[in-house]
Scaffold this motif. Structure first.
Motif, PDB file in Angstrom:
ATOM      1  N   LYS A  59       0.961  -1.734  -0.466  1.00 42.57           N
ATOM      2  CA  LYS A  59      -0.286  -0.103   0.032  1.00 42.57           C
ATOM      3  C   LYS A  59       1.399   0.632   0.049  1.00 42.57           C
ATOM      4  N   LEU A  60       0.522   1.897  -0.423  1.00 37.20           N
ATOM      5  CA  LEU A  60       0.837   3.218  -0.635  1.00 37.20           C
ATOM      6  C   LEU A  60       0.965   4.013   1.002  1.00 37.20           C
ATOM      7  N   LEU A  61       2.049   4.709   1.248  1.00 33.29           N
ATOM      8  CA  LEU A  61       2.185   5.525   2.531  1.00 33.29           C
ATOM      9  C   LEU A  61       1.543   6.297   2.656  1.00 33.29           C
ATOM     10  N   VAL A  62       0.042   6.707   2.704  1.00 33.44           N
ATOM     11  CA  VAL A  62      -1.147   7.983   3.370  1.00 33.44           C
ATOM     12  C   VAL A  62      -0.591   8.932   3.128  1.00 33.44           C
ATOM     13  N   ASN A  63       1.118   8.861   4.110  1.00 34.84           N
ATOM     14  CA  ASN A  63       1.256  10.323   4.202  1.00 34.84           C
ATOM     15  C   ASN A  63       1.113  11.055   2.973  1.00 34.84           C
ATOM     16  N   ILE A  64       1.624  10.380   1.853  1.00 35.27           N
ATOM     17  CA  ILE A  64       2.421  10.926   0.992  1.00 35.27           C
ATOM     18  C   ILE A  64       0.796  11.575  -0.389  1.00 35.27           C
ATOM     19  N   PRO A  65      -0.181  10.792  -0.443  1.00 36.92           N
ATOM     20  CA  PRO A  65      -0.818  11.821  -1.401  1.00 36.92           C
ATOM     21  C   PRO A  65      -2.226  12.777   0.298  1.00 36.92           C
ATOM     22  N   GLN A  66      -1.854  12.576   1.262  1.00 31.51           N
ATOM     23  CA  GLN A  66      -2.266  13.452   2.263  1.00 31.51           C
ATOM     24  C   GLN A  66      -1.469  14.754   1.962  1.00 31.51           C
ATOM     25  N   PHE A  67      -0.409  14.828   1.680  1.00 31.05           N
ATOM     26  CA  PHE A  67       0.823  15.862   1.554  1.00 31.05           C
ATOM     27  C   PHE A  67       0.058  17.065   0.678  1.00 31.05           C
ATOM     28  N   PHE A  68       0.026  15.704  -0.183  1.00 28.89           N
ATOM     29  CA  PHE A  68       0.042  17.019  -2.069  1.00 28.89           C
ATOM     30  C   PHE A  68      -1.458  17.475  -1.918  1.00 28.89           C
ATOM     31  N   LEU A  69      -2.310  16.830  -1.130  1.00 28.04           N
ATOM     32  CA  LEU A  69      -3.878  17.223  -1.686  1.00 28.04           C
ATOM     33  C   LEU A  69      -3.325  18.344  -0.519  1.00 28.04           C
ATOM     34  N   GLY A  88      -6.437   1.819  -3.120  1.00 29.67           N
ATOM     35  CA  GLY A  88      -8.103   2.380  -3.070  1.00 29.67           C
ATOM     36  C   GLY A  88      -7.143   4.060  -2.170  1.00 29.67           C
ATOM     37  N   THR A  89      -5.931   4.114  -1.623  1.00 31.50           N
ATOM     38  CA  THR A  89      -5.801   5.172  -0.979  1.00 31.50           C
ATOM     39  C   THR A  89      -5.835   6.421  -1.340  1.00 31.50           C
ATOM     40  N   VAL A  90      -4.680   6.631  -1.823  1.00 26.28           N
ATOM     41  CA  VAL A  90      -5.258   8.098  -3.427  1.00 26.28           C
ATOM     42  C   VAL A  90      -6.514   7.561  -3.064  1.00 26.28           C
ATOM     43  N   LEU A  91      -7.134   7.442  -3.757  1.00 28.47           N
ATOM     44  CA  LEU A  91      -8.581   7.692  -4.288  1.00 28.47           C
ATOM     45  C   LEU A  91      -9.432   7.996  -3.058  1.00 28.47           C
ATOM     46  N   TYR A  92      -9.382   7.617  -1.909  1.00 32.92           N
ATOM     47  CA  TYR A  92     -10.017   8.083  -0.464  1.00 32.92           C
ATOM     48  C   TYR A  92      -9.759   9.285   0.197  1.00 32.92           C
ATOM     49  N   GLU A  93      -8.141   9.199   0.310  1.00 34.20           N
ATOM     50  CA  GLU A  93      -8.078  10.241   0.348  1.00 34.20           C
ATOM     51  C   GLU A  93      -8.890  11.883  -0.376  1.00 34.20           C
ATOM     52  N   GLY A  94      -8.753  11.825  -1.778  1.00 31.97           N
ATOM     53  CA  GLY A  94      -8.812  12.395  -3.118  1.00 31.97           C
ATOM     54  C   GLY A  94     -10.823  12.532  -2.832  1.00 31.97           C
ATOM     55  N   ALA A  95     -11.499  11.877  -2.078  1.00 28.64           N
ATOM     56  CA  ALA A  95     -12.814  12.047  -1.664  1.00 28.64           C
ATOM     57  C   ALA A  95     -13.114  12.899  -0.635  1.00 28.64           C
ATOM     58  N   LEU A  96     -12.444  12.123   0.647  1.00 29.14           N
ATOM     59  CA  LEU A  96     -12.594  12.673   1.716  1.00 29.14           C
ATOM     60  C   LEU A  96     -12.213  14.852   1.409  1.00 29.14           C
ATOM     61  N   ALA A  97     -11.387  14.919   0.807  1.00 27.10           N
ATOM     62  CA  ALA A  97     -10.580  16.531   0.509  1.00 27.10           C
ATOM     63  C   ALA A  97     -11.896  16.792  -0.297  1.00 27.10           C
ATOM     64  N   GLY A  98     -12.847  16.332  -1.213  1.00 26.36           N
ATOM     65  CA  GLY A  98     -13.750  16.409  -1.677  1.00 26.36           C
ATOM     66  C   GLY A  98     -13.354  16.502  -3.098  1.00 26.36           C
ATOM     67  N   LEU A  99     -12.790  15.594  -3.818  1.00 23.42           N
ATOM     68  CA  LEU A  99     -12.423  15.523  -4.821  1.00 23.42           C
ATOM     69  C   LEU A  99     -13.561  14.390  -6.134  1.00 23.42           C
ATOM     70  N   ARG A 100     -13.668  14.676  -7.570  1.00 22.12           N
ATOM     71  CA  ARG A 100     -14.133  12.953  -7.474  1.00 22.12           C
ATOM     72  C   ARG A 100     -13.232  12.100  -8.033  1.00 22.12           C
ATOM     73  N   PRO A 101     -13.249  10.783  -7.084  1.00 19.26           N
ATOM     74  CA  PRO A 101     -11.812  10.130  -7.316  1.00 19.26           C
ATOM     75  C   PRO A 101     -12.044   9.205  -8.630  1.00 19.26           C
ATOM     76  N   ILE A 102     -10.882   9.125  -9.494  1.00 21.60           N
ATOM     77  CA  ILE A 102     -11.323   8.110 -10.740  1.00 21.60           C
ATOM     78  C   ILE A 102     -10.025   7.544 -10.942  1.00 21.60           C
ATOM     79  N   GLY A 103     -10.202   5.828 -10.373  1.00 17.17           N
ATOM     80  CA  GLY A 103      -9.623   4.860 -10.281  1.00 17.17           C
ATOM     81  C   GLY A 103      -9.516   4.049 -11.734  1.00 17.17           C
ATOM     82  N   SER A 104      -7.815   3.590 -11.581  1.00 16.15           N
ATOM     83  CA  SER A 104      -8.217   2.518 -12.572  1.00 16.15           C
ATOM     84  C   SER A 104      -6.884   1.103 -12.317  1.00 16.15           C
ATOM     85  N   ASP A 105      -7.265  -0.142 -11.751  1.00 19.03           N
ATOM     86  CA  ASP A 105      -6.489  -1.877 -11.301  1.00 19.03           C
ATOM     87  C   ASP A 105      -6.781  -2.127 -12.361  1.00 19.03           C
TER      88      ASP A 105
END
Length: 450
Positions: A59-69, A88-105
């Motif tokens: 899993k991506l370190l959650v601090n990374i997307p939290q910092f840039f968001l 979904g680490t990045v997308l969940y943090e983005g959704a909490l920040a009010g963004l519209r998450p779009i992903g692929s895997d």
């Protein structure tokens, strides 16, 4: 979504830190060493949030997307893309920040976990449905899907219990709540299997090798005794109850219809220039065995028809198993440095050379598609680490940076973060080494791609 005073102060501090990092990078152009845990502490225990609903390797370190968001100004409701979203680490943090998450895997289990994280639930209704599942579970006939080597990983009694749970879920749970129930069922599958719980890729516990298990060997062996009488229903109830609490309540967090989650980073169903921010950590050369790590869950979820994992694996970038048709491309990768290195690798291990070249070619396709979807002046945060291929240093960050620049991105910042005993620090192939640091690039989309 209104911002609290605390969140505003956090964002201001992150913006200030990012300006300082820009200044340090621009002063000499060298990568700046950072520690994202210190740069921005995580705003809450991830085990108590939706991040903890299901284990997933690397899993991506959650601090990374939290910092840039926090550091990059965004418009509420604008798109955030992660083309390699994993769980979904990045997308969940983005959704909490009010963004519209779009992903692929490419991994269906990853897509399911991400969907569960991004689907707000009615907790009261979900708990009633959990009660209905538990009431029906002892009475229904089991549904046993194609599971690879099922008898090897599960006792007949446990298979019967899992099959009954699967039937009860299908009969009792609404579509809105199926993701969290299916994810909880998946976590239960792994919990009641004979797989060593310390390892991401399933390895069966072997009492004859207890000496090799180290200090916790006795505990691992005792697990076999507990499995003989474990209450599978109780395990499922406990996991599901915790996950219901972890998921966001309908109407209290981000509001989504259905999250957009695609299956191939090389073919995103998005309009040209529709994304302003992307944060992603692509797979590595000789990627971790995500499909094998997910194999038990994929089987019980009914996602491995005829007990075959290979069709899913063949969709993965960085895979270690290639078809006979996937020979070395004589035209090369388009990167002179990479082609020279691949010539050396061929002499040592032709298969590893094929794997590495195929990885770069497929990442080129993925970065081309990412470039197409991003707006002019859009930002891409690219997190990637180096490793060894056939014993030779393989500078994946440099190669992906150059490929991205060929598609119209400009490097604005290069950070290096050491990996301190987290899930990514894993040995993959015996000649691949350990990933001990990763590069974090901030790139801006500045021109039409090549």
């Amino acid at each position: 979504m209104s911002m609290s005073v605390t969140q505003q102060k956090r964002n201001d501090a992150a913006e200030s830190s990012l300006r300082d990092l820009f200044a340090r990078f621009e002063s000499d152009g060298s990568a700046v060493e950072v520690n994202f845990r210190q740069l921005l502490s995580s705003d809450g225990g991830t085990s108590k949030s939706a991040h903890g609903i299901h284990p997933y390797p690397a899993k991506l370190l959650v601090n990374i997307p939290q910092f840039f968001l926090a550091a990059i100004p965004t418009v509420a409701g604008s798109a955030l893309l992660d083309p390699f979203c994993g769980s979904g680490t990045v997308l969940y943090e983005g959704a909490l920040a009010g963004l519209r998450p779009i992903g692929s895997d490419s991994n269906p289990l990853a897509r399911l976990i991400t969907q569960a994280k991004l689907t707000p639930i009615d907790r009261e209704v979900a708990r009633r449905q959990l009660d209905e599942v538990m009431a029906a579970y002892p009475l229904v006939s089991p549904t046993i899907p194609d599971v690879v080597n099922r008898d090897y990983w599960f006792s007949e009694r446990i298979s019967d219990c899992l099959g009954r749970l699967k039937t009860a879920i299908e009969c009792s749970v609404s579509a809105q709540h199926r993701p969290v129930f299916d994810v909880s069922f998946s976590a239960t599958v792994r919990r009641v299997s004979y797989a060593d719980p310390r390892l991401s890729v399933p390895v069966k516990i072997n009492p004859d090798r207890s000496a090799r298990y180290g200090a916790k060997g006795d505990e691992v062996i005792r697990r076999l005794g507990r499995l003989a009488k474990i209450d599978v229903g109780a395990v499922f109830w406990s996991i599901t109850n915790q996950n219901i609490q972890r998921c966001l309540e309908l109407g209290q967090g981000f509001v989504l219809d259905q999250p957009e989650i695609f299956s191939d980073a090389r073919s995103l169903g998005l309009a040209d220039a529709s994304v302003g921010l992307a944060i992603t950590s692509p797979p590595y050369v000789g990627a971790q065995k995500y499909v094998r790590a997910s194999s038990l869950s994929l089987g019980w979820l009914g996602l491995t028809p005829d007990c075959k994992l290979r069709p899913i694996e063949q969709q993965s970038i960085g895979r270690e198993h290639l078809t006979a048709k996937e020979e070395l491309a004589p035209s090369g990768t388009g990167l002179a440095e990479a082609d020279c290195l691949l010539d050396e690798i061929v002499e040592r291990n032709p298969l590893r050379a094929r794997i590495a070249q195929r990885y770069l070619l497929e990442m080129r396709d993925a970065l081309s598609e990412l470039s197409r979807t991003m707006r002019h002046d859009g930002r891409l945060i690219l997190v990637v680490g180096p490793n060894l291929v056939a014993g030779l240093e393989f500078p994946t960050p440099l190669f992906l940076q150059k490929i991205a620049e060929s598609f119209g991105f400009s490097t604005q910042l290069h950070l290096i973060d050491s990996i301190d005993s987290r899930g990514l620090m894993t040995k993959r192939n015996r000649t691949a080494g350990l990933i001990q640091q990763e590069s974090v690039f901030l790139l801006k989309r500045v021109r039409a791609g090549a």
